[in-house]
Design a protein around this motif. Structure first.
Motif, PDB file in Angstrom:
ATOM      1  N   LEU A 174      -5.111  -1.742   1.074  1.00 25.08           N
ATOM      2  CA  LEU A 174      -4.433  -2.586   2.063  1.00 25.08           C
ATOM      3  C   LEU A 174      -5.402  -3.512   2.793  1.00 25.08           C
ATOM      4  N   ALA A 175      -6.702  -3.315   2.597  1.00 26.26           N
ATOM      5  CA  ALA A 175      -7.674  -4.134   3.321  1.00 26.26           C
ATOM      6  C   ALA A 175      -7.837  -5.517   2.708  1.00 26.26           C
ATOM      7  N   THR A 176      -7.879  -5.588   1.379  1.00 27.49           N
ATOM      8  CA  THR A 176      -8.124  -6.869   0.716  1.00 27.49           C
ATOM      9  C   THR A 176      -7.126  -7.954   1.093  1.00 27.49           C
ATOM     10  N   PRO A 177      -5.817  -7.675   1.165  1.00 27.93           N
ATOM     11  CA  PRO A 177      -4.887  -8.751   1.527  1.00 27.93           C
ATOM     12  C   PRO A 177      -5.061  -9.255   2.960  1.00 27.93           C
ATOM     13  N   LEU A 178      -5.832  -8.543   3.786  1.00 29.76           N
ATOM     14  CA  LEU A 178      -5.947  -8.900   5.201  1.00 29.76           C
ATOM     15  C   LEU A 178      -7.190  -9.711   5.527  1.00 29.76           C
ATOM     16  N   HIS A 179      -8.242  -9.605   4.721  1.00 32.88           N
ATOM     17  CA  HIS A 179      -9.490 -10.230   5.139  1.00 32.88           C
ATOM     18  C   HIS A 179      -9.531 -11.714   4.766  1.00 32.88           C
ATOM     19  N   HIS A 180     -10.324 -12.466   5.511  1.00 28.94           N
ATOM     20  CA  HIS A 180     -10.505 -13.877   5.227  1.00 28.94           C
ATOM     21  C   HIS A 180     -11.362 -14.021   3.973  1.00 28.94           C
ATOM     22  N   VAL A 216      -5.305 -10.456 -17.510  1.00 29.36           N
ATOM     23  CA  VAL A 216      -4.190 -11.168 -16.881  1.00 29.36           C
ATOM     24  C   VAL A 216      -3.792 -10.403 -15.635  1.00 29.36           C
ATOM     25  N   TYR A 217      -3.529 -11.123 -14.552  1.00 27.28           N
ATOM     26  CA  TYR A 217      -3.154 -10.511 -13.278  1.00 27.28           C
ATOM     27  C   TYR A 217      -1.698 -10.840 -12.969  1.00 27.28           C
ATOM     28  N   GLY A 218      -0.952  -9.831 -12.549  1.00 25.86           N
ATOM     29  CA  GLY A 218       0.440 -10.027 -12.158  1.00 25.86           C
ATOM     30  C   GLY A 218       0.770  -9.213 -10.931  1.00 25.86           C
ATOM     31  N   CYS A 219       1.829  -9.596 -10.237  1.00 25.51           N
ATOM     32  CA  CYS A 219       2.249  -8.864  -9.045  1.00 25.51           C
ATOM     33  C   CYS A 219       3.737  -9.113  -8.807  1.00 25.51           C
ATOM     34  N   SER A 220       4.343  -8.207  -8.061  1.00 25.22           N
ATOM     35  CA  SER A 220       5.775  -8.331  -7.780  1.00 25.22           C
ATOM     36  C   SER A 220       6.067  -9.502  -6.859  1.00 25.22           C
ATOM     37  N   GLU A 221       5.123  -9.841  -5.990  1.00 21.36           N
ATOM     38  CA  GLU A 221       5.202 -11.050  -5.164  1.00 21.36           C
ATOM     39  C   GLU A 221       3.784 -11.446  -4.788  1.00 21.36           C
ATOM     40  N   LEU A 222       3.619 -12.718  -4.453  1.00 20.91           N
ATOM     41  CA  LEU A 222       2.312 -13.225  -4.059  1.00 20.91           C
ATOM     42  C   LEU A 222       2.371 -13.604  -2.583  1.00 20.91           C
ATOM     43  N   PHE A 223       1.547 -12.932  -1.760  1.00 21.36           N
ATOM     44  CA  PHE A 223       1.579 -13.245  -0.328  1.00 21.36           C
ATOM     45  C   PHE A 223       0.173 -13.491   0.192  1.00 21.36           C
ATOM     46  N   ASN A 224       0.094 -14.192   1.328  1.00 19.57           N
ATOM     47  CA  ASN A 224      -1.171 -14.331   2.039  1.00 19.57           C
ATOM     48  C   ASN A 224      -1.194 -13.339   3.195  1.00 19.57           C
ATOM     49  N   ALA A 225      -2.250 -13.362   3.988  1.00 19.28           N
ATOM     50  CA  ALA A 225      -2.416 -12.364   5.051  1.00 19.28           C
ATOM     51  C   ALA A 225      -1.316 -12.472   6.100  1.00 19.28           C
ATOM     52  N   THR A 226      -0.916 -13.689   6.440  1.00 26.16           N
ATOM     53  CA  THR A 226       0.134 -13.866   7.444  1.00 26.16           C
ATOM     54  C   THR A 226       1.442 -13.236   6.994  1.00 26.16           C
ATOM     55  N   GLN A 227       1.802 -13.478   5.748  1.00 26.32           N
ATOM     56  CA  GLN A 227       3.046 -12.909   5.220  1.00 26.32           C
ATOM     57  C   GLN A 227       2.964 -11.392   5.102  1.00 26.32           C
ATOM     58  N   PHE A 228       1.781 -10.884   4.759  1.00 31.48           N
ATOM     59  CA  PHE A 228       1.617  -9.439   4.630  1.00 31.48           C
ATOM     60  C   PHE A 228       1.686  -8.761   6.002  1.00 31.48           C
ATOM     61  N   ILE A 229       1.050  -9.360   6.990  1.00 30.35           N
ATOM     62  CA  ILE A 229       1.102  -8.790   8.348  1.00 30.35           C
ATOM     63  C   ILE A 229       2.533  -8.775   8.863  1.00 30.35           C
ATOM     64  N   LYS A 230       3.305  -9.786   8.521  1.00 32.98           N
ATOM     65  CA  LYS A 230       4.707  -9.815   8.936  1.00 32.98           C
ATOM     66  C   LYS A 230       5.467  -8.623   8.362  1.00 32.98           C
ATOM     67  N   GLN A 231       5.187  -8.290   7.101  1.00 30.75           N
ATOM     68  CA  GLN A 231       5.841  -7.124   6.500  1.00 30.75           C
ATOM     69  C   GLN A 231       5.360  -5.830   7.147  1.00 30.75           C
ATOM     70  N   LEU A 232       4.064  -5.739   7.436  1.00 33.87           N
ATOM     71  CA  LEU A 232       3.554  -4.558   8.133  1.00 33.87           C
ATOM     72  C   LEU A 232       4.184  -4.426   9.512  1.00 33.87           C
ATOM     73  N   SER A 233       4.393  -5.556  10.175  1.00 31.45           N
ATOM     74  CA  SER A 233       5.024  -5.546  11.492  1.00 31.45           C
ATOM     75  C   SER A 233       6.452  -5.024  11.412  1.00 31.45           C
ATOM     76  N   GLN A 234       7.185  -5.460  10.389  1.00 29.06           N
ATOM     77  CA  GLN A 234       8.562  -4.981  10.212  1.00 29.06           C
ATOM     78  C   GLN A 234       8.598  -3.478   9.969  1.00 29.06           C
ATOM     79  N   LEU A 235       7.640  -2.986   9.194  1.00 31.31           N
ATOM     80  CA  LEU A 235       7.574  -1.545   8.935  1.00 31.31           C
ATOM     81  C   LEU A 235       7.174  -0.782  10.186  1.00 31.31           C
TER      82      LEU A 235
END
Length: 551
Positions: free
Chosen positions: A200-206, A529-548
């Motif tokens: 969970l750290a990688t999506p948050l750092h600059h 090859v890299y894939g993911c269910s959705e692609l988000f930046n830190a702002t979008q990820f923090i918003k999801q953490l906030s909702q949780l």
């Protein structure tokens, strides 16, 4: 193909009875009903129906019934299952959902009140898209996944779906002509499923790579198409006017810098080199112009010839335009240069809070990285002090509430030891809130500056090279081609893999993608090859953490 008109399925469309129509749609109830309505209204001469994912028999019967009732059976010329329910953003990167990505988001998978039926629906959606991906790839992978999380559920369901298709040899999508896409590969690919909770750290750092930085700080929209040419950025500059710029393969600066890491800050160097070249050519134009003004007419023609031979004015203007585009707002480069001073321990002319523009989100991101990476959870007394300081800085504590819950459930064993060694509790947060430079030097540098593998890349390396490691020794092994036998009795591949697909359930980011790109470059002959269910930046990820954290 001679297509002259593109229309949305649910838009108001007039009848054009003398032309054929090609439909490219998802086989949803709403879309099927609209197709049936078009048949009844006799809108077109003939119908070529292309479904993004496989249409069910019941929905196909609905279309047949509508065509029969409208006396339009002969008009339905072709019906195709295209198996294209995924979006290719790069030649080696794909993502599943785009418009309705919240349905399979990290928040949707990890919310506390999720029902079993909801989780099954999310997993089925992900598996359907992954099945489409492998049909398009034309290969049946070896599947590896961790135990006890959403990634294991996806792996089990995907293995079952692939087995069922392979069992029907006459109609299998992975035999005969359907294997054309993967016929030149002599080894089956490795498919590694990872859960977002592994890191969970990688999506948050600059980040310090150009593409990921743009995705982090600007309004970045992926448009797909591959070849690092399908995206658009928009931001507000000093005029407060919102500008939009399309970054395509025609933008040479974007193509050069898109994957490059700051070691040390080559993007800034490239900008400077481009500016120096432009200024040199501009000076040459001015010099020739002065010659044309001061010299006689005969010499003017020679100067004009020199200008034509040495400097193309349209090319010069185009170069200036491209230099002015990235990253559109000079504040981004100012931020990069300030961070360069931090990393080189140079004397700072301003506080880090000034360059961050006073955003509470950046302070929260720093603290969340510290909290996630810390080997020991702070005491309740210390945590209350941290919360007080965060609230004084106008930070939303909801993300911290969720991370606190997650910390008690998950262990820190997946994180790189270097990212935890230098993080100490005493006096850390006061430094973060004052300047933050000491924190960056102590913790985040281990995540970004050094050329090392992030957790997802380390997992891939262990599995791809067949290494024995506590981190991956317990990973499950699925081989869909082995139609009989249990997991323990299936013979396993013992040779290192040359091709791999990494997929993160719960969302991914450009930081992990570019780390995998760097890994593949260091491994001669390896393709990742890299894939993911959705692609988000830190702002979008923090918003999801906030909702949780609010639940």
């Amino acid at each position: 193909m001679g297509i002259t008109l593109h229309l949305l399925l649910h838009s108001d469309r007039d009848p054009i009875p003398d032309v054929p129509a090609i439909y490219f749609v998802m086989p949803t109830e709403e879309n099927i009903d609209r197709i049936c309505q078009d048949l009844r209204n006799q809108l077109y001469e003939s119908y070529f129906l292309n479904f993004i994912s496989a249409i069910s028999r019941s929905k196909l019967e609905d279309i047949a019934s509508a065509a029969l009732a409208a006396n339009a059976v002969t008009q339905v010329t072709k019906v195709y299952d295209q198996y294209l329910n995924f979006i290719t953003l790069e030649d080696d990167m794909f993502v599943l959902c785009h418009q309705n990505k919240e349905l399979i988001s990290y928040h949707a998978i990890n919310r506390a009140d999720i029902q079993d039926t909801d989780m099954e629906a999310i997993m089925d959606t992900i598996v359907d898209s992954l099945f489409c991906f492998f049909v398009t790839l034309g290969a049946v992978p070896i599947i590896r996944c961790p135990r006890g999380n959403a990634a294991e559920m996806v792996a089990g369901k995907l293995d079952k779906k692939l087995r069922e298709n392979l069992r029907d040899a006459r109609n299998s999508l992975f035999t005969g002509d359907n294997m054309a896409a993967g016929q030149f590969s002599f080894q089956r690919p490795l498919f590694v499923l990872a859960d977002r909770n592994v890191d969970l750290a990688t999506p948050l750092h600059h980040t310090w790579t150009y593409q990921a930085l743009i995705h982090d700080v600007l309004d970045f929209h992926e448009m797909g198409g591959g070849g690092h040419g399908g995206c658009a950025i928009s931001c507000r500059c000093q005029t407060k006017k919102k500008n939009r710029n399309d970054l395509t393969a025609a933008d040479k600066f974007w193509c050069v810098c898109v994957y490059v890491c700051f070691s040390p800050f080559p993007e800034v160097r490239v900008v400077q080199e481009e500016l120096d070249t432009y200024r040199a050519q501009e000076d040459e134009v001015k010099r020739l112009k002065s010659i044309m003004v001061t010299q006689q007419r005969g010499e003017d023609e020679g100067a004009i010839s020199m200008l034509s031979d040495n400097t193309s004015l349209p090319e010069l203007l185009e170069k200036k335009r491209l230099i002015d585009l990235p990253p559109t707002c000079t504040a981004v480069l100012d931020h990069i240069k300030f961070e360069e001073k931090l990393m080189s321990k140079s004397t700072l002319d301003k506080s880090i809070l000034d360059i961050i523009t006073g955003s509470p989100e950046d302070k929260m991101r720093l603290f969340l990285i510290y909290y996630i990476a810390a080997q020991q959870v702070p005491s309740e007394l210390d945590l209350e002090q941290y919360k007080t300081a965060l609230m004084d800085a106008n930070c939303d504590l909801s993300p911290l509430n969720y991370i606190k819950q997650w910390k008690y459930v998950c262990c820190c064993s997946f994180l790189h030891p270097e990212s935890c060694d230098n993080l100490t509790e005493g006096g850390l947060f006061s430094r973060v809130m004052n300047t933050g430079s000491q924190f960056v030097m102590e913790g985040v540098k281990n995540l970004v500056i050094k050329q090392h593998n992030l957790p997802v890349t380390r997992i891939l390396d262990n599995l791809m090279e067949m290494k024995s490691h506590p981190e991956t020794d317990d990973y499950r092994y699925f081989d869909p081609k082995m139609l009989r036998g249990s997991e323990s009795s299936i013979p396993r591949n013992k040779n290192p893999f040359q091709e791999a697909i990494v997929f993160v359930v719960g969302g991914g980011n450009y930081i992990e993608y570019q780390n995998l790109v760097d890994y593949a470059k260091m491994k001669q002959g390896k393709k990742v090859v890299y894939g993911c269910s959705e692609l988000f930046n830190a702002t979008q990820f923090i918003k999801q953490l906030s909702q949780l954290g609010q639940k």
